[in-house]
Design a protein around this motif. Structure first.
Motif: not given
Length: 558
Positions: A473-493
């Motif tokens: 999901l997008t970061i915006h849709k993740s608000k209010g949710l929580e997970f054991d393990s999170v991957i944030i892809m493409a931390v790029e300019n």
């Protein structure tokens, strides 16, 4: 009913001083800011428990909770039911802003006149062709509710007399129109308002969220400002990383070092040559978590800043190859949070699944949440009888024709057995029967799409629901949710472009979803997605500021 001084937090929870003050305030409005994982939703549930059990919310007054998302609204309602029981919780109304506005419109529609007039049975459409008495757009709901409250003393007084308390969740994202509705309804009254949110999570700026909303609210409603800092979600190593971002976002809210002691938690930063290598590595990693660590797939989230399908396409293909169930939230849209869709999925899970106690409990809670014991018992027997009969028919159909043939006919029979009043009670939107029919049609269509990918119906239903799939999901849709393990892809300019403050807030939201493990990735090259003709940057550069927050806490680099 119990005395105010004898009330204790439900479920034996210990609240930090600011949270306890917020939960038990009996006179003033409150403006409560809190960090991610600080228990904002739980504090509101405890406050509802206090107000209802002590009679501070005096019968027959009710509590109104307004959230921004359907699932957040349902989550809060569920918590209140668990804390104070179904009977008291029946006086707790939990809506989204749009659902609350729609209730005002439906109840006081005759107050709309002239160009704003609406006929009975109006429909909510994606886009109306022009001025209409029979159609409105989703974005019209709040402005039309404002029109009613401006014109009608009867409407204003009815709402004010109904509620002793109003909870405003995720208040940092409140828009001018939404705040205007709150002010019209409750300013200058004895209604106690509790506004809760996190200014560091404000990522709705594009949708008109107000700057300085908490200060404005505190001034308009003479609200007492309070802050909750303790994060109950993330492990210490992750908290220390979050603290570095807070140091830039809001220096006054930096958490004291003594509250962040400990080495638990894992942070990783991984660099890849290209997006295919990234996808294969992440799919292998996730498969290991699921198969070796026995981590439930629902405890894993893959977040992307934007353009989810373009960035996660290789990863989804790789997960498919590994047989790992996943949910593409962009594809799922909002049908999965529709109560009647959940009802259909849970019913089919009970019908075709082997043992589905969670689905059965959810089914019962949706159908008969506030009934007395005798009514609940009879309703359970009726549904249990129907399921047993249909399970026999389904087993015979599987032998005679292809597996799972006729599943939708079983759903139609089930829905006919439930009264239309019961279905309408699931959501204010369903008071429009056309809207209810539309959601049922969309639910059928979505299950059919999932069956093309996974022909085994119970497994397809797992993909529909939250419980057994990796969330993409997008970061915006993740608000209010929580997970054991999170991957944030493409931390790029090339993906974090535009407003620096909003991007930094969004990155903070993503990082703070993780309870135990956080992985940040970046790649040198991302090939153009198939069929995508707009601008696409093949060569990529790392977003060094964001990765820099993680580097002091990294366990391992790739």
């Amino acid at each position: 009913m119990i005395a105010v001084e004898t009330w204790q937090p439900a479920a034996g929870l210990i609240l930090e001083p600011s949270a306890l003050r917020a939960a038990t305030e009996g006179e003033h409005c409150l403006a409560l800011t809190a960090g991610p994982g600080a228990g904002k939703t739980e504090m509101l549930a405890q406050r509802a428990d206090f107000l209802l059990r002590t009679g501070t919310c005096f019968y027959p007054k009710r509590i109104l909770a307004i959230s921004f998302k359907v699932d957040a609204s349902r989550n809060l309602k569920g918590r209140v039911q668990r804390r104070c029981g179904s009977e008291l919780a029946s006086r707790f109304d939990s809506y989204t802003f749009h659902a609350f506005a729609k209730r005002i419109i439906d109840r006081f529609r005759p107050a709309l006149t002239g160009e704003y007039a609406l006929d009975v049975g109006y429909k909510i459409v994606g886009r109306k062709a022009g001025p209409s008495r029979t159609e409105i757009e989703f974005g019209d709901l709040v402005p039309l509710a404002i029109q009613i409250l401006e014109k009608s003393n009867v409407a204003r007084n009815a709402i004010r007399q109904a509620y002793s308390d109003v909870f405003l969740d995720e208040f940092q994202d409140c828009t001018n129109f939404q705040y205007g509705l709150v002010k019209l309804a409750f300013q200058g009254t004895h209604v106690r308002l509790t506004a809760v949110g996190d200014t560091k999570q404000k990522i709705m700026g594009w949708a008109g969220a107000m700057d300085g909303i908490f200060q404005t609210f505190a001034a308009d409603f003479t609200a007492i400002p309070l802050s909750m800092y303790r994060n109950f979600r993330s492990k210490p190593r992750l908290l220390r990383m979050q603290n570095e971002i807070i140091r830039v976002l809001d220096p006054a809210s930096v958490m004291p070092d003594e509250e962040l002691i400990g080495d638990e938690g894992e942070v990783f930063v991984w660099h890849f040559d290209d997006s295919r290598e990234e996808a294969e590595h992440l799919a292998d990693l996730i498969a290991g978590w699921v198969n070796e660590e026995q981590l439930p797939p629902s405890e894993i989230a893959v977040l992307v800043s934007k353009q989810l399908d373009l960035y996660a396409d290789h990863l989804m293909a790789a997960l498919e190859a590994h047989g790992i169930p996943f949910r593409n939230e962009q594809q799922m849209q909002d049908i999965t949070v529709e109560p009647v869709a959940r009802l259909v999925v849970d019913y089919l899970s009970c019908l075709y699944g082997r043992r589905e106690p969670k689905a059965w409990v959810r089914l019962m809670n949706q159908l008969i949440p506030f009934a007395d014991d005798e009514i609940q018992s009879n309703a359970r027997k009726d549904i249990d009888r129907l399921i047993k009969q249909q399970r026999k028919e389904a087993a015979m159909a599987d032998l005679a024709v292809e597996p799972f043939a006729g599943w939708w006919e079983f759903v139609r029979t089930f829905l006919k057995q439930i009264s239309i009043e019961t279905l309408v009670a699931l959501s204010p939107d369903y008071e429009s029967h056309d809207r209810l029919k539309e959601v049922i049609r969309d639910t059928k269509a979505h299950i059919e799409e999932l069956l093309k990918i996974e022909p085994d119906l119970p497994k397809a239903l797992e993909r529909f629901s939250d419980d057994q799939a990796v969330r993409i999901l997008t970061i915006h849709k993740s608000k209010g949710l929580e997970f054991d393990s999170v991957i944030i892809m493409a931390v790029e300019n090339e993906i974090f472009f535009g407003n620096k403050d909003e991007n930094r807030c969004a990155f903070f939201v993503g990082v703070s979803r993780a309870k135990k493990r956080l992985i940040l990735t970046h790649a040198d090259q991302r090939e153009r997605p198939a069929g995508y003709a707009k601008r696409w940057d093949l060569h990529r550069s790392a977003q060094n500021e964001y990765l820099g927050y993680a580097m002091p806490f990294v366990r391992q680099q790739h």
